[in-house]
Write a protein that holds these residues in place. Sequence first.
Motif, PDB file in Angstrom:
ATOM      1  N   ARG A 165       2.717   2.448  -2.267  1.00  0.00           N
ATOM      2  CA  ARG A 165       2.659   3.151  -3.559  1.00  0.00           C
ATOM      3  C   ARG A 165       1.411   4.012  -3.717  1.00  0.00           C
ATOM      4  N   LYS A 166       0.376   3.745  -2.946  1.00  0.00           N
ATOM      5  CA  LYS A 166      -0.864   4.520  -3.068  1.00  0.00           C
ATOM      6  C   LYS A 166      -0.684   5.983  -2.653  1.00  0.00           C
ATOM      7  N   SER A 167       0.350   6.263  -1.890  1.00  0.00           N
ATOM      8  CA  SER A 167       0.596   7.626  -1.425  1.00  0.00           C
ATOM      9  C   SER A 167       1.259   8.513  -2.480  1.00  0.00           C
ATOM     10  N   PHE A 168       1.683   7.914  -3.598  1.00  0.00           N
ATOM     11  CA  PHE A 168       2.419   8.655  -4.619  1.00  0.00           C
ATOM     12  C   PHE A 168       1.741   8.497  -5.977  1.00  0.00           C
ATOM     13  N   SER A 169       1.150   9.573  -6.458  1.00  0.00           N
ATOM     14  CA  SER A 169       0.401   9.515  -7.716  1.00  0.00           C
ATOM     15  C   SER A 169       1.302   9.244  -8.920  1.00  0.00           C
ATOM     16  N   ASP A 170       2.583   9.590  -8.837  1.00  0.00           N
ATOM     17  CA  ASP A 170       3.484   9.382  -9.970  1.00  0.00           C
ATOM     18  C   ASP A 170       4.232   8.048  -9.908  1.00  0.00           C
ATOM     19  N   HIS A 171       3.843   7.165  -8.995  1.00  0.00           N
ATOM     20  CA  HIS A 171       4.494   5.857  -8.859  1.00  0.00           C
ATOM     21  C   HIS A 171       3.888   4.868  -9.843  1.00  0.00           C
ATOM     22  N   ASP A 172       4.715   4.325 -10.712  1.00  0.00           N
ATOM     23  CA  ASP A 172       4.298   3.293 -11.667  1.00  0.00           C
ATOM     24  C   ASP A 172       4.484   1.932 -10.991  1.00  0.00           C
ATOM     25  N   THR A 220       0.811  -1.221   0.000  1.00  0.00           N
ATOM     26  CA  THR A 220       0.000   0.000   0.000  1.00  0.00           C
ATOM     27  C   THR A 220       0.844   1.270   0.000  1.00  0.00           C
TER      28      THR A 220
END
Length: 79
Positions: free
Chosen positions: A12-19, A10
């Motif tokens: 990665r959910k904090s970062f909109s630019d995370h692929d 979870t």
Amino acid sequence: MKIRVILFGTLRKSFSDHDPLLGMEVEIPEGSTVGDLIAHIDLPAKKFGLVSVDGHLAKAGNRLQENAVVRVFQPIFGG
């Protein structure tokens, strides 16, 4: 210097630019450590468990090199 950061679970959910496959590229000052990187992306210590750099477990004081791949794993709980 540029570092590739890949977050798992979870986190990665904090970062909109995370692929999900490639992670995200982060620019940090030369000579930065793992701890500096974690602070730079504003990830609270309670939110992550293990960190690896280029496939090796890392501690907060480990220095990062240009183009390093840092993987950050959330803590695992169970019972």
